[in-house]
Design a protein around this motif. Sequence first.
Motif, PDB file in Angstrom:
ATOM      1  N   ALA A  36      26.185 -33.303 -10.468  1.00 53.33           N
ATOM      2  CA  ALA A  36      24.768 -33.038 -10.731  1.00 53.33           C
ATOM      3  C   ALA A  36      24.001 -32.824  -9.428  1.00 53.33           C
ATOM      4  N   ARG A  37      24.299 -33.639  -8.419  1.00 58.37           N
ATOM      5  CA  ARG A  37      23.617 -33.494  -7.123  1.00 58.37           C
ATOM      6  C   ARG A  37      23.978 -32.169  -6.459  1.00 58.37           C
ATOM      7  N   GLU A  38      25.242 -31.773  -6.558  1.00 61.82           N
ATOM      8  CA  GLU A  38      25.661 -30.495  -5.976  1.00 61.82           C
ATOM      9  C   GLU A  38      24.969 -29.329  -6.678  1.00 61.82           C
ATOM     10  N   LEU A  39      24.853 -29.391  -7.988  1.00 56.72           N
ATOM     11  CA  LEU A  39      24.160 -28.340  -8.729  1.00 56.72           C
ATOM     12  C   LEU A  39      22.680 -28.296  -8.363  1.00 56.72           C
ATOM     13  N   ALA A  40      22.101 -29.474  -8.160  1.00 56.45           N
ATOM     14  CA  ALA A  40      20.662 -29.548  -7.880  1.00 56.45           C
ATOM     15  C   ALA A  40      20.289 -28.897  -6.566  1.00 56.45           C
ATOM     16  N   VAL A  41      21.207 -28.899  -5.595  1.00 55.30           N
ATOM     17  CA  VAL A  41      20.861 -28.386  -4.263  1.00 55.30           C
ATOM     18  C   VAL A  41      21.501 -27.036  -3.962  1.00 55.30           C
ATOM     19  N   ARG A  42      22.172 -26.436  -4.937  1.00 56.33           N
ATOM     20  CA  ARG A  42      22.757 -25.120  -4.689  1.00 56.33           C
ATOM     21  C   ARG A  42      21.666 -24.101  -4.405  1.00 56.33           C
ATOM     22  N   ALA A  43      21.776 -23.420  -3.272  1.00 53.07           N
ATOM     23  CA  ALA A  43      20.705 -22.523  -2.826  1.00 53.07           C
ATOM     24  C   ALA A  43      20.456 -21.393  -3.806  1.00 53.07           C
ATOM     25  N   ASP A  44      21.526 -20.810  -4.367  1.00 56.56           N
ATOM     26  CA  ASP A  44      21.349 -19.679  -5.267  1.00 56.56           C
ATOM     27  C   ASP A  44      20.684 -20.073  -6.575  1.00 56.56           C
ATOM     28  N   LEU A  45      20.752 -21.364  -6.913  1.00 58.82           N
ATOM     29  CA  LEU A  45      20.102 -21.841  -8.136  1.00 58.82           C
ATOM     30  C   LEU A  45      18.653 -22.232  -7.879  1.00 58.82           C
ATOM     31  N   SER A  46      18.404 -22.879  -6.745  1.00 61.06           N
ATOM     32  CA  SER A  46      17.045 -23.362  -6.462  1.00 61.06           C
ATOM     33  C   SER A  46      16.054 -22.229  -6.231  1.00 61.06           C
ATOM     34  N   GLU A  47      16.549 -21.030  -5.964  1.00 60.63           N
ATOM     35  CA  GLU A  47      15.663 -19.896  -5.745  1.00 60.63           C
ATOM     36  C   GLU A  47      15.126 -19.311  -7.043  1.00 60.63           C
ATOM     37  N   ARG A  48      15.675 -19.739  -8.165  1.00 63.03           N
ATOM     38  CA  ARG A  48      15.255 -19.186  -9.449  1.00 63.03           C
ATOM     39  C   ARG A  48      14.004 -19.894  -9.968  1.00 63.03           C
ATOM     40  N   GLY A  49      13.393 -19.283 -10.976  1.00 61.52           N
ATOM     41  CA  GLY A  49      12.162 -19.821 -11.527  1.00 61.52           C
ATOM     42  C   GLY A  49      12.387 -21.056 -12.376  1.00 61.52           C
ATOM     43  N   PRO A  50      11.310 -21.684 -12.851  1.00 61.41           N
ATOM     44  CA  PRO A  50      11.406 -22.906 -13.647  1.00 61.41           C
ATOM     45  C   PRO A  50      12.313 -22.742 -14.866  1.00 61.41           C
ATOM     46  N   GLY A  51      13.306 -23.606 -14.957  1.00 61.03           N
ATOM     47  CA  GLY A  51      14.185 -23.627 -16.112  1.00 61.03           C
ATOM     48  C   GLY A  51      15.147 -22.472 -16.217  1.00 61.03           C
ATOM     49  N   GLU A  52      15.225 -21.616 -15.182  1.00 62.07           N
ATOM     50  CA  GLU A  52      16.045 -20.413 -15.265  1.00 62.07           C
ATOM     51  C   GLU A  52      17.456 -20.592 -14.726  1.00 62.07           C
ATOM     52  N   ALA A  53      17.661 -21.523 -13.813  1.00 60.58           N
ATOM     53  CA  ALA A  53      18.938 -21.621 -13.104  1.00 60.58           C
ATOM     54  C   ALA A  53      20.049 -22.141 -13.998  1.00 60.58           C
ATOM     55  N   LEU A  54      19.803 -23.269 -14.636  1.00 62.09           N
ATOM     56  CA  LEU A  54      20.808 -23.914 -15.474  1.00 62.09           C
ATOM     57  C   LEU A  54      20.113 -24.706 -16.575  1.00 62.09           C
ATOM     58  N   THR A  55      20.867 -24.938 -17.642  1.00 63.42           N
ATOM     59  CA  THR A  55      20.472 -25.934 -18.627  1.00 63.42           C
ATOM     60  C   THR A  55      21.532 -27.031 -18.597  1.00 63.42           C
ATOM     61  N   ILE A  56      21.119 -28.252 -18.319  1.00 59.72           N
ATOM     62  CA  ILE A  56      22.038 -29.388 -18.277  1.00 59.72           C
ATOM     63  C   ILE A  56      21.780 -30.273 -19.489  1.00 59.72           C
ATOM     64  N   VAL A  57      22.838 -30.533 -20.234  1.00 60.41           N
ATOM     65  CA  VAL A  57      22.778 -31.439 -21.385  1.00 60.41           C
ATOM     66  C   VAL A  57      23.568 -32.681 -21.008  1.00 60.41           C
ATOM     67  N   THR A  58      22.938 -33.835 -21.028  1.00 64.07           N
ATOM     68  CA  THR A  58      23.612 -35.043 -20.561  1.00 64.07           C
ATOM     69  C   THR A  58      23.246 -36.264 -21.392  1.00 64.07           C
ATOM     70  N   ASN A  59      24.159 -37.215 -21.416  1.00 59.69           N
ATOM     71  CA  ASN A  59      23.879 -38.518 -22.025  1.00 59.69           C
ATOM     72  C   ASN A  59      23.783 -39.602 -20.963  1.00 59.69           C
ATOM     73  N   ALA A  60      23.678 -39.181 -19.688  1.00 63.95           N
ATOM     74  CA  ALA A  60      23.598 -40.134 -18.579  1.00 63.95           C
ATOM     75  C   ALA A  60      22.172 -40.187 -18.057  1.00 63.95           C
ATOM     76  N   ILE A  61      21.538 -41.343 -18.169  1.00 66.15           N
ATOM     77  CA  ILE A  61      20.121 -41.424 -17.801  1.00 66.15           C
ATOM     78  C   ILE A  61      19.916 -41.332 -16.297  1.00 66.15           C
ATOM     79  N   ASN A  62      20.897 -41.730 -15.498  1.00 64.02           N
ATOM     80  CA  ASN A  62      20.740 -41.580 -14.046  1.00 64.02           C
ATOM     81  C   ASN A  62      20.795 -40.108 -13.635  1.00 64.02           C
ATOM     82  N   ILE A  63      21.651 -39.323 -14.293  1.00 62.92           N
ATOM     83  CA  ILE A  63      21.723 -37.892 -14.013  1.00 62.92           C
ATOM     84  C   ILE A  63      20.435 -37.201 -14.456  1.00 62.92           C
ATOM     85  N   ALA A  64      19.959 -37.549 -15.641  1.00 64.55           N
ATOM     86  CA  ALA A  64      18.704 -36.961 -16.128  1.00 64.55           C
ATOM     87  C   ALA A  64      17.548 -37.288 -15.188  1.00 64.55           C
TER      88      ALA A  64
END
Length: 261
Positions: free
Chosen positions: A107-135
């Motif tokens: 989750a941390r690696e996905l959060a800081v990926r440069a090609d993803l962070s350049e995208r607009g709100p909610g556009e880079a990825l959708t993460i579905v999780t049952n882990a409250i620390n990740i959320a």
Amino acid sequence: MKAHERWTRLLEVLAEEGQLSVTDASARLDASPATVRRDMDELARQQLLTRTRGGAVAGAVSYDLPLRYKTSRRADEKQRIARAAAEAIPPGAIVGLNGGTTTSEVARELAVRADLSERGPGEALTIVTNAINIANELAVRPHIKTVVIGGVARSNSYELTGPFADAVLRHLALDYVILGVNAVHPDFGAACHDEGEAMVNRAIAERAEQVVVVADSTKLGRRAFAQVCPTADISRIVTDREVPEELVARFTDRNVEVTQV
């Protein structure tokens, strides 16, 4: 050695041997007997071990340590595994993540990926999780849409478990699920210690096109109590380079891609 590291090592040794004296622990941890006694007293207060005269014995949960005591175990391997798993996820994907130290790193690696962070709100990825620390970590990333599966929180793993998850999952379709597990065996598949976690993780895996298991080499070739998914459902395993070649071959013979980093 910091207190957190001593506690982790102390619990690991107890999990392996069942009991430990203050004298033995002092030598293994390179700490004074007084420090070891304080450590044992604190872990006993947290109900993670049972104090005895002159030492401690393993508590009932020592085989499944709380997440906060697992973070320093094979940390370098987990970071490499997480980075490789995260790099393979394309922008715009819908990804399931269960709880665990390695998936938290993903989750941390996905959060800081440069090609993803350049995208607009909610556009880079959708993460579905049952882990409250990740959320909690991803909720502050505007480019990632975070969907939390409901349930009852487990203090060991920060995962939400129970029947509430079905109400959300039955209406979702995932491109990938990245699973952290306690064990993955060529014959038995992916598994974890707790049946409640296994049930929710199985439901997440069933909604995904591809199942990616992230696990260091100590977990491969092992079995755990509750199956998450059979080997036939696993698309890929991302692990480290310490896995024996014959074990890798047993997975690849079952059409599971094994990536070693």
